[in-house]
Design a protein around this motif. Structure first.
Motif, PDB file in Angstrom:
ATOM      1  N   THR A  78       0.850  -1.188   0.000  1.00  0.00           N
ATOM      2  CA  THR A  78       0.000   0.000   0.000  1.00  0.00           C
ATOM      3  C   THR A  78       0.886   1.239   0.000  1.00  0.00           C
ATOM      4  O   THR A  78       2.038   1.212   0.434  1.00  0.00           O
ATOM      5  N   LEU A  79       0.335   2.329  -0.511  1.00  0.00           N
ATOM      6  CA  LEU A  79       1.094   3.556  -0.694  1.00  0.00           C
ATOM      7  C   LEU A  79       0.542   4.667   0.192  1.00  0.00           C
ATOM      8  O   LEU A  79      -0.665   4.706   0.467  1.00  0.00           O
ATOM      9  N   HIS A 203      12.802  -5.807 -12.126  1.00  0.00           N
ATOM     10  CA  HIS A 203      12.427  -6.131 -10.756  1.00  0.00           C
ATOM     11  C   HIS A 203      13.727  -6.349  -9.978  1.00  0.00           C
ATOM     12  O   HIS A 203      14.458  -7.303 -10.240  1.00  0.00           O
ATOM     13  N   ARG A 204      14.032  -5.444  -9.059  1.00  0.00           N
ATOM     14  CA  ARG A 204      15.284  -5.529  -8.307  1.00  0.00           C
ATOM     15  C   ARG A 204      15.008  -5.583  -6.803  1.00  0.00           C
ATOM     16  O   ARG A 204      14.099  -4.911  -6.302  1.00  0.00           O
ATOM     17  N   ARG A 205      15.822  -6.372  -6.128  1.00  0.00           N
ATOM     18  CA  ARG A 205      15.736  -6.422  -4.671  1.00  0.00           C
ATOM     19  C   ARG A 205      16.585  -5.288  -4.103  1.00  0.00           C
ATOM     20  O   ARG A 205      17.743  -5.116  -4.472  1.00  0.00           O
ATOM     21  N   LEU A 206      16.011  -4.526  -3.185  1.00  0.00           N
ATOM     22  CA  LEU A 206      16.669  -3.350  -2.637  1.00  0.00           C
ATOM     23  C   LEU A 206      17.394  -3.675  -1.336  1.00  0.00           C
ATOM     24  O   LEU A 206      16.941  -4.530  -0.565  1.00  0.00           O
ATOM     25  N   PRO A 207      18.479  -2.977  -1.053  1.00  0.00           N
ATOM     26  CA  PRO A 207      19.068  -3.077   0.280  1.00  0.00           C
ATOM     27  C   PRO A 207      18.052  -2.667   1.341  1.00  0.00           C
ATOM     28  O   PRO A 207      17.164  -1.847   1.072  1.00  0.00           O
ATOM     29  N   GLU A 208      18.177  -3.204   2.510  1.00  0.00           N
ATOM     30  CA  GLU A 208      17.187  -2.982   3.562  1.00  0.00           C
ATOM     31  C   GLU A 208      16.925  -1.497   3.808  1.00  0.00           C
ATOM     32  O   GLU A 208      15.780  -1.059   3.915  1.00  0.00           O
ATOM     33  N   GLU A 215       9.587   2.502   0.979  1.00  0.00           N
ATOM     34  CA  GLU A 215       8.324   1.915   1.426  1.00  0.00           C
ATOM     35  C   GLU A 215       7.194   2.946   1.436  1.00  0.00           C
ATOM     36  O   GLU A 215       7.312   4.025   2.007  1.00  0.00           O
ATOM     37  N   GLY A 216       6.104   2.599   0.794  1.00  0.00           N
ATOM     38  CA  GLY A 216       4.934   3.465   0.771  1.00  0.00           C
ATOM     39  C   GLY A 216       4.959   4.557  -0.276  1.00  0.00           C
ATOM     40  O   GLY A 216       3.986   5.309  -0.410  1.00  0.00           O
ATOM     41  N   PHE A 235       8.643   1.728  -8.116  1.00  0.00           N
ATOM     42  CA  PHE A 235       7.387   1.302  -7.492  1.00  0.00           C
ATOM     43  C   PHE A 235       7.709   0.168  -6.520  1.00  0.00           C
ATOM     44  O   PHE A 235       8.174  -0.894  -6.951  1.00  0.00           O
ATOM     45  N   PRO A 236       7.484   0.360  -5.220  1.00  0.00           N
ATOM     46  CA  PRO A 236       7.778  -0.699  -4.252  1.00  0.00           C
ATOM     47  C   PRO A 236       6.761  -1.835  -4.330  1.00  0.00           C
ATOM     48  O   PRO A 236       5.564  -1.595  -4.449  1.00  0.00           O
ATOM     49  N   ASN A 237       7.235  -3.048  -4.268  1.00  0.00           N
ATOM     50  CA  ASN A 237       6.369  -4.223  -4.259  1.00  0.00           C
ATOM     51  C   ASN A 237       6.438  -4.883  -2.878  1.00  0.00           C
ATOM     52  O   ASN A 237       6.232  -4.211  -1.866  1.00  0.00           O
TER      53      ASN A 237
END
Length: 463
Positions: A78-79, A203-208, A215-216, A235-237
């Motif tokens: 959710t955003l 589609h990339r995995r982001l560092p924490e 996020e959001g 766009f965060p998934n």
């Protein structure tokens, strides 16, 4: 030969929505979808399912399907905001300014699962959904019964009283069908290379730490790459994965770009416009390269997206068209140009136009379709057309001035995007100028002037 009340060409959001509405209204309906293999849909062929897959709060009501109706695995995040970033100015939007039934700013979704949800919904209502079926042509007889013969690549034919064209912005079938009803070559108005943008995403995995920051938020960078409505985004998934992509016009020539040194994602050594992969690498290096090794710390997630974590696709970048309803044909979604580069697609308008077309086809009368879709999504289209006209020709400096003015407007209107009836005098002359430009552009698109191919231009004498 099989016969249906409604034949739908294309099984994406518009096509599935049309089949659902038709079947729910008691008509026999069939969806004809060529089917595309995707890494994120390994066990089932379906539509291409490529876009950034984000929905804003008020789009939920335009789409007329609430996320609560969807399976739990469709909504990925959710955003609570959108971030617009210029070379030196930026702004954060936390409200769209519309009353809506959805409680969040918006959401990001798994597009292939969304398409499968719409397909299942149509089949549950009684529609047939056939995959691995290529439509070669649609032949129409205005006075025939039935009026349409859908020619398949397999050599089989399907007869139908009504046809809904929902084959997306590339219009591989739509252009061929409409060309017969026009006194000019359809490509004069709807040549794919001129009326579409090209989009690319990874589609990339982001560092924490980056995932927490993103996020959001859906993030857009404007004025970083040349081209009308050309921009990269994030766009965060879910699970710290984000779609990172861009959209840009097709066939740009670098030699035509003015002040190219001002674009952050161009290099002096460039001999041509960079491809999507290179643009994304440069964006990530610019934003995060001081702290991270991009390839090691932002890995591509190969099990997502269309193939090896990447997707390339077309997006409508033009004004919508009317349909030749008098011959029993409705054009929907991306095929009609209702989606937009500003939307990163436009699942909400695709679903809504498809649903209207299916409902009317089931009733046996498409004559009000062009009026109905304008009543449902006309304001949304006008906004997009007006914004696109205002920013046509913008360079990096223009985006900075625009964002500075927009931030002042938002400060006068509670961070709402579309509320331009605020104290522009109090906010300053630059703000008033931007607001006036937008209002003038919107006024020029009043009534149905945003339509680039009107119903009265179709000629049916030879149908």
């Amino acid at each position: 030969m099989e016969r249906f009340d409604v034949a739908v060409v294309g099984g994406g959001p518009a096509g599935s929505a049309a089949a659902h509405a038709a079947a729910e209204s008691g008509a026999s309906a069939v969806v004809l979808e060529k089917g595309v293999p995707r890494a994120d849909r390994p066990d089932r062929l379906g539509p291409d399912s490529t876009d950034a897959a984000g929905i804003l709060d008020y789009w939920v009501d335009i789409m007329d399907i609430h996320p609560d109706e969807m399976p739990d695995d469709v909504v990925l995040s959710t955003l609570d905001r959108a971030e617009f970033i210029g070379p030196n100015e930026s702004l954060i939007l936390r409200e769209t300014g519309f009353d809506t039934s959805y409680d969040h700013f918006g959401f990001c979704m798994h597009r292939a699962r969304f398409d499968d949800f719409l397909r299942n919904r149509a089949e549950t209502a009684g529609a047939e959904y056939r995959v691995n079926v290529s439509v070669r042509d649609v032949e129409s007889d205005r006075d025939g019964s039935p009026r349409h013969t859908v020619r398949l690549a397999s050599g089989e034919d399907i007869e139908a009283d009504f046809v809904v064209l929902a084959d997306g912005p590339q219009r591989q079938v739509t252009n061929k069908v409409l060309d017969r009803f026009l006194p000019f070559d359809i490509t004069d108005r709807l040549a794919t290379t001129k009326v579409n943008h090209i989009a690319y995403q990874e589609h990339r995995r982001l560092p924490e730490a980056v995932a927490r920051d993103v996020e959001g938020a859906i993030k857009f960078w404007w004025g970083y790459m040349p081209g009308h409505t050309a921009y990269p985004w994030i766009f965060p998934n879910d699970d710290n994965v984000a779609r990172i992509g861009l959209t840009m016009p097709i066939g740009m020539d670098l030699s035509d770009i003015e002040a190219r040194e001002k674009y952050e994602l161009l290099r002096e050594s460039d001999e041509r416009i960079p491809n999507g992969k290179e643009y994304i690498r440069r964006l990530l290096e610019q934003e995060y390269g001081d702290e991270y090794d991009i390839e090691a710390d932002f890995p591509i997630v190969e099990g997502r997206g269309k193939s090896k974590g990447t997707e390339t696709y077309a997006i409508s970048s033009t004004r919508p068209i009317d349909s030749p309803t008098d011959v029993g044909i409705a054009v929907t979604g991306g095929a009609m140009g209702a989606t937009s580069a500003f939307h990163e697609g436009g699942d909400h308008v695709a679903v809504r136009t498809g649903a209207i077309a299916g409902e009317l086809a089931a009733s046996g009368d498409l004559s009000t379709y062009n009026d109905r879709w304008k009543a449902a999504i006309g304001d949304e289209v006008r906004r997009n057309v007006a914004f696109a006209d205002v920013v046509r020709g913008y360079g990096p400096d223009d985006w900075d001035r625009g964002f500075a003015a927009a931030r002042k407007m938002m400060e006068s209107s509670s961070d709402k995007l579309f509320d331009l009836n605020m104290g522009t005098v109090r906010a300053g002359l630059s703000v008033g100028r931007v607001a006036t430009q937008y209002k003038k552009a919107k006024y020029k698109s009043r009534s149905d002037k945003y339509v680039q191919l009107s119903e009265d231009e179709y000629a049916y004498a030879d149908s």
